[in-house]
Design a protein around this motif. Structure first.
Motif, PDB file in Angstrom:
ATOM      1  N   GLU A  14       0.848  -1.185   0.000  1.00 13.55           N
ATOM      2  CA  GLU A  14       0.000   0.000   0.000  1.00 13.55           C
ATOM      3  C   GLU A  14       0.885   1.236   0.000  1.00 13.55           C
ATOM      4  O   GLU A  14       1.899   1.299   0.693  1.00 13.55           O
ATOM      5  CB  GLU A  14      -0.861  -0.021   1.258  1.00 13.55           C
ATOM      6  N   ASP A  15       0.508   2.221  -0.805  1.00 11.24           N
ATOM      7  CA  ASP A  15       1.240   3.483  -0.802  1.00 11.24           C
ATOM      8  C   ASP A  15       1.049   4.146   0.553  1.00 11.24           C
ATOM      9  O   ASP A  15      -0.038   4.142   1.109  1.00 11.24           O
ATOM     10  CB  ASP A  15       0.726   4.394  -1.917  1.00 11.24           C
ATOM     11  N   ARG A  16       2.117   4.714   1.076  1.00 19.33           N
ATOM     12  CA  ARG A  16       2.065   5.329   2.395  1.00 19.33           C
ATOM     13  C   ARG A  16       1.833   6.830   2.292  1.00 19.33           C
ATOM     14  O   ARG A  16       2.006   7.425   1.247  1.00 19.33           O
ATOM     15  CB  ARG A  16       3.376   5.050   3.145  1.00 19.33           C
ATOM     16  N   THR A  17       1.480   7.399   3.426  1.00 21.11           N
ATOM     17  CA  THR A  17       1.271   8.838   3.545  1.00 21.11           C
ATOM     18  C   THR A  17       2.241   9.355   4.593  1.00 21.11           C
ATOM     19  O   THR A  17       2.416   8.738   5.643  1.00 21.11           O
ATOM     20  CB  THR A  17      -0.177   9.142   3.963  1.00 21.11           C
ATOM     21  N   TRP A  18       2.855  10.512   4.302  1.00 20.89           N
ATOM     22  CA  TRP A  18       3.879  11.095   5.166  1.00 20.89           C
ATOM     23  C   TRP A  18       3.556  12.554   5.460  1.00 20.89           C
ATOM     24  O   TRP A  18       2.923  13.239   4.659  1.00 20.89           O
ATOM     25  CB  TRP A  18       5.231  11.072   4.462  1.00 20.89           C
ATOM     26  N   PHE A  49      10.860   6.975   1.580  1.00 21.93           N
ATOM     27  CA  PHE A  49       9.710   7.073   0.714  1.00 21.93           C
ATOM     28  C   PHE A  49       9.770   5.998  -0.371  1.00 21.93           C
ATOM     29  O   PHE A  49      10.828   5.469  -0.669  1.00 21.93           O
ATOM     30  CB  PHE A  49       9.651   8.437   0.017  1.00 21.93           C
ATOM     31  N   LYS A  52       5.061   6.794  -5.553  1.00 22.75           N
ATOM     32  CA  LYS A  52       3.606   6.929  -5.384  1.00 22.75           C
ATOM     33  C   LYS A  52       3.176   7.211  -3.947  1.00 22.75           C
ATOM     34  O   LYS A  52       1.988   7.374  -3.698  1.00 22.75           O
ATOM     35  CB  LYS A  52       2.857   5.730  -5.956  1.00 22.75           C
ATOM     36  N   ASP A  53       4.100   7.300  -2.979  1.00 28.74           N
ATOM     37  CA  ASP A  53       3.719   7.727  -1.633  1.00 28.74           C
ATOM     38  C   ASP A  53       3.239   9.182  -1.698  1.00 28.74           C
ATOM     39  O   ASP A  53       3.730   9.977  -2.506  1.00 28.74           O
ATOM     40  CB  ASP A  53       4.908   7.663  -0.663  1.00 28.74           C
ATOM     41  N   THR A  54       2.299   9.520  -0.832  1.00 24.88           N
ATOM     42  CA  THR A  54       1.828  10.892  -0.683  1.00 24.88           C
ATOM     43  C   THR A  54       2.618  11.547   0.438  1.00 24.88           C
ATOM     44  O   THR A  54       2.818  10.949   1.483  1.00 24.88           O
ATOM     45  CB  THR A  54       0.324  10.919  -0.339  1.00 24.88           C
ATOM     46  N   VAL A  55       3.064  12.792   0.204  1.00 36.37           N
ATOM     47  CA  VAL A  55       3.840  13.524   1.193  1.00 36.37           C
ATOM     48  C   VAL A  55       3.205  14.896   1.374  1.00 36.37           C
ATOM     49  O   VAL A  55       3.043  15.646   0.414  1.00 36.37           O
ATOM     50  CB  VAL A  55       5.311  13.685   0.745  1.00 36.37           C
ATOM     51  N   CYS A 127       4.895   8.983   9.547  1.00 39.59           N
ATOM     52  CA  CYS A 127       4.097   8.140   8.654  1.00 39.59           C
ATOM     53  C   CYS A 127       3.225   7.145   9.407  1.00 39.59           C
ATOM     54  O   CYS A 127       2.463   6.409   8.795  1.00 39.59           O
ATOM     55  CB  CYS A 127       4.979   7.408   7.652  1.00 39.59           C
TER      56      CYS A 127
END
Length: 140
Positions: A14-18, A49, A52-55, A127
């Protein structure tokens, strides 16, 4: 864009969010985002990172989250050096592409503290604070 490709036997993650701190006193990130459409972020041990992770960028000057970015490349040479006030540290970077800007007051430091931001926790990339990151995502 150089999106990550799957290797054999690699599981989908899963893409992570930071949430990270952008120090405008060291680099004019806002100007770089407006002129280039991206910033470079130095690879370091406390922020690994993935493509495709959101930052989200917490801006030191406004003490609020203003930008939503996406990691689009890694192991890049720095391209935003002309926006730096200090000499940027050496090393490879991630490329964070601009997605969206928030101009309201719901992502101020005081509001974020109501949703789980702890004092001085911005020194490292965040995160794993799901309530805080869910709140930020709900505003964007």
């Amino acid at each position: 864009m150089n999106y990550r490709t799957m290797r054999p036997n690699e599981t989908m993650k899963e893409d992570r969010t930071w949430l990270i701190l952008a120090q405008e006193g060291k680099c004019k990130h806002t100007n770089a985002i407006r002129k280039l459409g991206f910033i470079n972020w130095r690879k370091k041990s406390n922020a690994r990172f993935a493509i495709k992770d959101t930052v989200y960028l917490f801006m030191s000057d406004s003490r609020s989250v203003r930008y939503k970015m996406m990691v689009t490349d890694q192991d890049c040479k720095r391209e935003d050096q002309k926006f730096w006030i200090e000499t940027p540290r050496e090393g490879l970077t991630y490329k964070l592409k601009f997605l969206e800007e928030y101009k309201g007051k719901l992502l101020s430091e005081a509001e974020l503290e109501k949703h789980g931001l702890k004092h001085n926790s911005m020194q490292n990339a965040i995160c794993n604070n799901k309530p805080l990151l869910d709140y930020i995502q709900s505003i964007f």
